[in-house]
Design a protein around this motif. Sequence first.
Motif, PDB file in Angstrom:
ATOM      1  N   UNK A 159       1.385  16.177  -8.813  1.00 58.06           N
ATOM      2  CA  UNK A 159       0.047  16.150  -8.562  1.00 58.06           C
ATOM      3  C   UNK A 159      -0.326  15.271  -7.226  1.00 58.06           C
ATOM      4  N   UNK A 160       0.551  15.154  -6.191  1.00 62.46           N
ATOM      5  CA  UNK A 160       0.429  14.028  -5.209  1.00 62.46           C
ATOM      6  C   UNK A 160       0.281  15.163  -4.013  1.00 62.46           C
ATOM      7  N   UNK A 161      -1.184  15.141  -3.514  1.00 61.75           N
ATOM      8  CA  UNK A 161      -1.213  16.187  -2.538  1.00 61.75           C
ATOM      9  C   UNK A 161      -0.241  16.002  -1.272  1.00 61.75           C
ATOM     10  N   UNK A 162      -0.101  14.808  -0.883  1.00 63.51           N
ATOM     11  CA  UNK A 162       0.920  14.532   0.225  1.00 63.51           C
ATOM     12  C   UNK A 162       2.268  14.571   0.145  1.00 63.51           C
ATOM     13  N   UNK A 203       0.693  -1.369  -0.212  1.00 64.17           N
ATOM     14  CA  UNK A 203      -0.053   0.162  -0.107  1.00 64.17           C
ATOM     15  C   UNK A 203       0.676   1.268  -0.036  1.00 64.17           C
ATOM     16  N   UNK A 204       1.751   1.453  -0.911  1.00 68.78           N
ATOM     17  CA  UNK A 204       2.512   2.657  -1.101  1.00 68.78           C
ATOM     18  C   UNK A 204       1.356   3.446  -1.920  1.00 68.78           C
ATOM     19  N   UNK A 205       0.685   4.474  -1.254  1.00 72.90           N
ATOM     20  CA  UNK A 205      -0.420   5.164  -2.120  1.00 72.90           C
ATOM     21  C   UNK A 205      -0.002   5.584  -3.548  1.00 72.90           C
ATOM     22  N   UNK A 206       1.037   6.427  -3.475  1.00 70.89           N
ATOM     23  CA  UNK A 206       1.358   7.393  -4.617  1.00 70.89           C
ATOM     24  C   UNK A 206       2.076   6.602  -5.646  1.00 70.89           C
ATOM     25  N   UNK A 207       2.265   5.342  -5.526  1.00 68.99           N
ATOM     26  CA  UNK A 207       2.913   4.432  -6.535  1.00 68.99           C
ATOM     27  C   UNK A 207       1.941   3.251  -6.816  1.00 68.99           C
ATOM     28  N   UNK A 239       0.272  13.876   7.495  1.00 75.34           N
ATOM     29  CA  UNK A 239       0.343  13.030   6.223  1.00 75.34           C
ATOM     30  C   UNK A 239       1.393  13.392   5.213  1.00 75.34           C
ATOM     31  N   UNK A 240       1.899  14.359   5.226  1.00 73.44           N
ATOM     32  CA  UNK A 240       2.901  14.836   4.348  1.00 73.44           C
ATOM     33  C   UNK A 240       4.259  14.199   4.503  1.00 73.44           C
ATOM     34  N   UNK A 241       4.747  14.074   3.230  1.00 77.82           N
ATOM     35  CA  UNK A 241       6.243  13.811   3.154  1.00 77.82           C
ATOM     36  C   UNK A 241       6.816  14.756   2.371  1.00 77.82           C
ATOM     37  N   UNK A 242       8.072  15.409   3.106  1.00 74.69           N
ATOM     38  CA  UNK A 242       8.900  16.561   2.497  1.00 74.69           C
ATOM     39  C   UNK A 242       9.872  15.640   1.711  1.00 74.69           C
ATOM     40  N   UNK A 243      10.204  16.193   0.567  1.00 73.70           N
ATOM     41  CA  UNK A 243      11.352  15.644  -0.316  1.00 73.70           C
ATOM     42  C   UNK A 243      12.162  16.737  -0.785  1.00 73.70           C
TER      43      UNK A 243
END
Length: 346
Positions: A269-272, A130-134, A291-295
């Motif tokens: 386009x990924x909100x988080x 369940x890696x949502x963005x992928x 629920x954010x990840x900063x990169x």
Amino acid sequence: MIKAGIIGSTGYAGQELVRLLLQHKEVEIVWYGSRSYVDEKFSKVFGNTFKIVEDICKGDDLDQLCKEADVIFTATPQGYLAGVINENILANCKVIDLSADFRLKDVNVYEKWYGIEHKAPELIEGAVYGLCEINREDIKKATLLANPGCYTTCSIMSMYPLVKEHMVDVDTIIVDAKSGTSGAGRGAKVPNLFCEVNESIKPYAVASHRHTPEIEEQLGYAYGGDICINFTPHLVPMNRGILATCYAKLTGDYSYEDIKAVYEKYYKDEFFVRLLDKGVMPETRWVEGSNFIDINFVVDERTGRVIVAGALDNMVKGAAGQAVQNMNIMFGLDETEGLKLVPVFP
């Protein structure tokens, strides 16, 4: 309303699920499962829910729970779900597991790294990572979902675009990661006592951490071949947060703009996923409680390497928040429902 049950609701990840689901307009929690606190009020265990949750903690009878719930979250130790899951449960409801029981596709790898026998290997192939963005499209069809770990989410998300586009030499990937103490769970352990952790930082499980094969497997899918990395976790004296600093040799003479374009290709386009401005590196304090990840990244022209850093809250995007995000996808809801949380500071 989606009826949700939580097994392991009185652990750190379980109580974070409660906090998030209480704010979700489409969910009703019908079962607060806890072996340790059966027949006790949930709010007595977690005083932050006083006058908010009046429910009594129940046991872990999944066969009964699957008749009452549309989705079951299992925030439990490794081996628990594999030992109790069955086809009847999966026929009646969806299951989102926050342990590692169904993350790895090779049962031999699981048993080697976790040191326990897998009791339901026949269900591994059908489980969705369940890696949502992928893996969003697969998640939509999932019945049994393996929620990724905190270190793995941060490490994979940080490196995925560059690995996918073959812009780094995968044999040179090094991940140096730091975690707050909540990542070790709520159980009493001497190495996690205040006096043991405060004013100190230490590496642990060096060259042997159980999240290593999970990172390798998922990045291997992106790359299209086997990957072997160095992964070293560290324990730091803070409650929450993961910071992963990843190093790899570039396969070409790529500029900042080249690499930025690749990250935007996958994440704009990924909100988080928050791609930070040039020169601004991720900090755990700016994602805490969210629920954010900063990169962000830096190209080291002197060494021909790229240095990528990612930061997330290990209890939210690294556990319960991602589980809720997965539930939203599985039930066709707005992916951000219940999760538009502004990070807490200070």
